[in-house]
Design a protein around this motif. Sequence first.
Motif, PDB file in Angstrom:
ATOM      1  N   GLY A  77       7.530  -1.418   5.755  1.00 24.26           N
ATOM      2  CA  GLY A  77       7.647  -2.018   4.397  1.00 24.26           C
ATOM      3  C   GLY A  77       6.541  -1.305   3.783  1.00 24.26           C
ATOM      4  O   GLY A  77       6.082  -1.700   2.427  1.00 24.26           O
ATOM      5  N   LEU A  78       5.920  -0.366   4.308  1.00 18.50           N
ATOM      6  CA  LEU A  78       4.820   0.668   3.293  1.00 18.50           C
ATOM      7  C   LEU A  78       5.640   1.725   2.479  1.00 18.50           C
ATOM      8  O   LEU A  78       6.640   2.297   3.098  1.00 18.50           O
ATOM      9  CB  LEU A  78       3.771   0.992   4.301  1.00 18.50           C
ATOM     10  CG  LEU A  78       2.796   0.128   5.115  1.00 18.50           C
ATOM     11  CD1 LEU A  78       2.085   0.814   6.023  1.00 18.50           C
ATOM     12  CD2 LEU A  78       2.148  -0.728   4.279  1.00 18.50           C
ATOM     13  N   ALA A  81      -0.373  -2.354  10.603  1.00 16.61           N
ATOM     14  CA  ALA A  81      -0.799  -3.629  10.877  1.00 16.61           C
ATOM     15  C   ALA A  81      -2.275  -3.819  10.319  1.00 16.61           C
ATOM     16  O   ALA A  81      -2.400  -4.735   9.549  1.00 16.61           O
ATOM     17  CB  ALA A  81      -0.805  -4.160  12.343  1.00 16.61           C
ATOM     18  N   GLU A  82      -2.997  -2.820  10.409  1.00 16.78           N
ATOM     19  CA  GLU A  82      -4.409  -2.660   9.764  1.00 16.78           C
ATOM     20  C   GLU A  82      -4.140  -2.841   8.196  1.00 16.78           C
ATOM     21  O   GLU A  82      -4.842  -3.341   7.644  1.00 16.78           O
ATOM     22  CB  GLU A  82      -5.113  -1.458  10.204  1.00 16.78           C
ATOM     23  CG  GLU A  82      -5.754  -1.741  11.272  1.00 16.78           C
ATOM     24  CD  GLU A  82      -6.708  -0.755  11.569  1.00 16.78           C
ATOM     25  OE1 GLU A  82      -8.051  -0.516  10.786  1.00 16.78           O
ATOM     26  OE2 GLU A  82      -6.690  -0.082  12.549  1.00 16.78           O
ATOM     27  N   LEU A  83      -3.330  -2.076   7.518  1.00 23.10           N
ATOM     28  CA  LEU A  83      -3.210  -1.941   6.128  1.00 23.10           C
ATOM     29  C   LEU A  83      -2.524  -3.211   5.509  1.00 23.10           C
ATOM     30  O   LEU A  83      -2.632  -3.433   4.076  1.00 23.10           O
ATOM     31  CB  LEU A  83      -2.243  -0.654   5.899  1.00 23.10           C
ATOM     32  CG  LEU A  83      -2.755   0.756   6.042  1.00 23.10           C
ATOM     33  CD1 LEU A  83      -2.013   1.826   5.941  1.00 23.10           C
ATOM     34  CD2 LEU A  83      -4.076   0.649   5.158  1.00 23.10           C
ATOM     35  N   LYS A  84      -1.743  -4.071   6.408  1.00 24.19           N
ATOM     36  CA  LYS A  84      -1.011  -5.189   5.853  1.00 24.19           C
ATOM     37  C   LYS A  84      -1.715  -6.291   5.826  1.00 24.19           C
ATOM     38  O   LYS A  84      -1.676  -7.448   5.431  1.00 24.19           O
ATOM     39  CB  LYS A  84       0.296  -5.324   6.447  1.00 24.19           C
ATOM     40  CG  LYS A  84       1.401  -4.332   6.393  1.00 24.19           C
ATOM     41  CD  LYS A  84       2.559  -4.339   6.988  1.00 24.19           C
ATOM     42  CE  LYS A  84       3.503  -5.303   5.940  1.00 24.19           C
ATOM     43  NZ  LYS A  84       4.816  -5.417   6.520  1.00 24.19           N
ATOM     44  N   ASN A  85      -2.976  -6.165   6.692  1.00 25.29           N
ATOM     45  CA  ASN A  85      -4.195  -7.357   6.794  1.00 25.29           C
ATOM     46  C   ASN A  85      -4.786  -7.523   5.584  1.00 25.29           C
ATOM     47  O   ASN A  85      -5.237  -6.598   4.852  1.00 25.29           O
ATOM     48  CB  ASN A  85      -4.768  -7.394   8.109  1.00 25.29           C
ATOM     49  CG  ASN A  85      -4.111  -7.598   9.243  1.00 25.29           C
ATOM     50  OD1 ASN A  85      -3.190  -8.263   9.132  1.00 25.29           O
ATOM     51  ND2 ASN A  85      -4.532  -7.032  10.095  1.00 25.29           N
ATOM     52  N   TYR A 121      -3.297   7.723  -3.743  1.00 28.03           N
ATOM     53  CA  TYR A 121      -2.915   6.671  -2.282  1.00 28.03           C
ATOM     54  C   TYR A 121      -3.866   5.807  -1.882  1.00 28.03           C
ATOM     55  O   TYR A 121      -5.304   5.880  -2.037  1.00 28.03           O
ATOM     56  CB  TYR A 121      -2.925   7.836  -1.256  1.00 28.03           C
ATOM     57  CG  TYR A 121      -1.597   8.710  -1.549  1.00 28.03           C
ATOM     58  CD1 TYR A 121      -0.407   8.565  -1.745  1.00 28.03           C
ATOM     59  CD2 TYR A 121      -2.331  10.088  -1.877  1.00 28.03           C
ATOM     60  CE1 TYR A 121       0.404   9.321  -2.049  1.00 28.03           C
ATOM     61  CE2 TYR A 121      -1.152  10.961  -2.520  1.00 28.03           C
ATOM     62  CZ  TYR A 121       0.109  10.775  -2.377  1.00 28.03           C
ATOM     63  OH  TYR A 121       1.109  11.600  -2.676  1.00 28.03           O
ATOM     64  N   ASP A 122      -3.327   4.763  -1.315  1.00 31.51           N
ATOM     65  CA  ASP A 122      -4.415   3.547  -0.685  1.00 31.51           C
ATOM     66  C   ASP A 122      -5.048   3.897   0.516  1.00 31.51           C
ATOM     67  O   ASP A 122      -5.920   3.474   0.892  1.00 31.51           O
ATOM     68  CB  ASP A 122      -3.556   2.290  -0.643  1.00 31.51           C
ATOM     69  CG  ASP A 122      -3.251   1.795  -1.971  1.00 31.51           C
ATOM     70  OD1 ASP A 122      -3.867   1.666  -3.018  1.00 31.51           O
ATOM     71  OD2 ASP A 122      -1.804   1.527  -2.030  1.00 31.51           O
ATOM     72  N   PRO A 125       0.838  -1.198  -0.042  1.00 31.10           N
ATOM     73  CA  PRO A 125       0.051   0.023  -0.055  1.00 31.10           C
ATOM     74  C   PRO A 125       0.850   1.308   0.124  1.00 31.10           C
ATOM     75  O   PRO A 125       2.076   1.262   0.531  1.00 31.10           O
ATOM     76  CB  PRO A 125      -0.739  -0.104   1.123  1.00 31.10           C
ATOM     77  CG  PRO A 125      -0.723  -1.555   1.830  1.00 31.10           C
ATOM     78  CD  PRO A 125       0.473  -1.645   1.088  1.00 31.10           C
ATOM     79  N   THR A 126       0.236   2.285  -0.612  1.00 30.33           N
ATOM     80  CA  THR A 126       1.102   3.565  -0.694  1.00 30.33           C
ATOM     81  C   THR A 126       0.156   4.569   0.336  1.00 30.33           C
ATOM     82  O   THR A 126      -1.100   4.742  -0.291  1.00 30.33           O
ATOM     83  CB  THR A 126       1.325   4.155  -2.028  1.00 30.33           C
ATOM     84  OG1 THR A 126       1.702   3.390  -2.844  1.00 30.33           O
ATOM     85  CG2 THR A 126       1.611   5.566  -2.045  1.00 30.33           C
TER      86      THR A 126
END
Length: 164
Positions: free
Chosen positions: A31-32, A160-164, A48-49, A3-4
Amino acid sequence: MTPTVLVTYGTKNGSTAHIAESIAGTLREHGLTVETMRASVVPFVTRYDAVVVGGGLYAGRWHKDARAFVRRHRHDLAQRPVWFFSSGPLDASASERDIPPVRGVRRAMQEMHARGHTTFGGCLDDDADGWLARRILHSGSGGDFRDFEAVAAWASGIAAELKN
């Protein structure tokens, strides 16, 4: 796909910008892909995501650039994950308890279906601009009340929310 994230902010003396940069740094560590910029210069948010919007608090209101950013991009913000943060208390209160968003931010959160908000302590040091800032400093109420460990923890939760 990574995600960006846009981390944007409204600030008068730079304290909120430092918090925004810290948030961006933590998101990058997870890692974002992150871009950080002043709210007044963001042309669009569609690339943007997710978006994190911050504003310094002045007399119970968010900085005007943060408010204008949210108004200008409200439709696009409502289409992606968004988080808000405020900065400003010139005491330890933000580290001691959860401070709810001011009324205008609360309304924007409802309209955008924001995923969260937090308030961080602010910073007002001797080189701050403005009559009111000088009065606050003269009264002995200035200082740096930012808690960068709390900033990193909050940003880690976003990652953590964005990587799920």
